[in-house]
Design an enzyme around this catalytic site. Structure first.
Site, PDB file in Angstrom:
ATOM      1  CE  LYS A   1      -3.666  -2.217   2.537  1.00 15.47           C
ATOM      2  NZ  LYS A   1      -4.059  -2.523   3.853  1.00 15.47           N
TER       3      LYS A   1
ATOM      4  CE1 TYR B   1      -5.697  -3.651  -0.827  1.00  9.87           C
ATOM      5  CE2 TYR B   1      -6.839  -5.748  -0.568  1.00  9.87           C
ATOM      6  CZ  TYR B   1      -6.334  -4.808   0.038  1.00  9.87           C
ATOM      7  OH  TYR B   1      -5.972  -4.638   1.481  1.00  9.87           O
TER       8      TYR B   1
ATOM      9  CE1 TYR C   1      -4.085  -1.496   8.149  1.00  9.49           C
ATOM     10  CE2 TYR C   1      -3.002  -3.470   9.179  1.00  9.49           C
ATOM     11  CZ  TYR C   1      -3.204  -2.730   7.681  1.00  9.49           C
ATOM     12  OH  TYR C   1      -2.774  -3.000   6.578  1.00  9.49           O
TER      13      TYR C   1
END
Length: 305
Positions: free
Chosen positions: A64, A188, A240
């Site tokens: 990412k 993805y 996260y």
């Protein structure tokens, strides 16, 4: 440096028992949880390593970071109209905030945000060109032509990708995806399935430690201000709902992946990649994070100085 890396691995080794592999992806469930490696790429391009630093692994969400750099190069600041820059405080695959915030993901490093970034990179061109661009960037920066997508892992992710498809369709319902959901998700899944070693990953991320410029070739991979902003997003959102703990213990921008890898950036010094497949509850490598903590204790590297 190799002595420091070996010491960091020795300190971290017991933490392998504290986590579990990402068994919800069948191809990752088979990875040996005892693997542990680390590598550091410095300003002169030399890459030092210890442990299983030459064994390829699935970089997963670390991809990412590089996709974000490519998408910002392609569409510029318009990308932020579709994805935010705030920490989520929720698991990487949460759908809760998307409903409250009308299909705009909180940041580009959670799954929903990364899908938006992938969609932006595809744009109105062929979807496969996005993977070609990612591989070209990684191969060029790592100086290694054998970096590729592990198609078995990609297929395994697609087979178990119901939650990511839900995120994609939910964002599509708010008009926040331009391309067909299955097309975007196909790219993805494949970007997450890229396989690299710690040595390759550390070298590929080196430009982020030097304001977007490869310190060896002098090539500007991205402008200095963009590199700093990518690092800031990594610092705030790279793990996260475990991002604050990582910042507290390690003090460097970083990005984890459920394949057990972590890319960390020490601005002005270099890039570090650690790998150990057993994850903590937030999806960050337990031993990898411990190795990075031990490394910064020995080097004094931190953005908080």
């Amino acid at each position: 440096m190799e002595e420091i890396l070996a010491e960091a691995l020795a300190v971290a080794a017991p933490q392998r028992a504290a986590g579990r592999v990402a068994d919800y992806i069948p191809a990752l469930a088979r990875v040996d949880p005892d693997k542990l490696g680390i590598a550091f790429a410095g300003a002169d391009g030399t890459v030092h390593g210890a442990g299983d630093c030459d064994e390829p692994f699935s970089i997963q969400s670390i991809s990412k970071v590089f996709m974000l750099a490519l998408a910002l190069e392609k569409v510029g600041v318009k990308l932020w109209d579709k994805v935010g820059r705030e920490p989520s405080g929720d698991p990487f695959n949460s759908i809760v905030q998307l409903e409250h915030e009308r299909g705009k993901p909180r940041n580009p490093l959670i799954n929903a945000g990364a899908v938006v970034v992938t969609d932006a990179l595809i744009g109105d061109g062929p979807a496969e060109a996005a993977i070609d661009a990612l591989l070209a960037l990684l191969r060029g920066q790592a100086g290694s032509g054998n970096i590729a997508v592990d198609e078995e892992v990609a297929a395994s992710e697609s087979q178990t990708g119901a939650r990511n498809r839900s995120l994609g369709w939910f964002m599509r319902s708010f008009g926040n995806l331009s391309n067909p959901v299955e097309e975007v998700l196909g790219i993805y899944f494949r970007q997450c399935a890229v396989a690299m070693s710690c040595r390759q990953l550390a070298r590929a991320g080196l430009f982020l430690a030097f304001d977007g410029r490869d310190p060896v070739t002098g090539r500007a991979v991205c402008p200095w201000h963009r590199a700093r902003r990518i690092n800031s997003v990594m610092m705030l959102c790279g793990h996260y709902d475990n991002s604050g703990e990582f910042a507290f213990r390690v003090g460097l921008p970083g990005k984890s992946g459920v394949g057990g890898g972590i890319l960390a950036i020490a601005p002005g010094h270099g890039a570090i990649a650690a790998w150990s497949p057993a994850l903590n509850a937030a999806g960050t490598s337990a031993a990898g994070a411990a190795a990075l903590e031990a490394l910064v204790e020995r080097t004094g590297w931190s953005v908080f100085v």
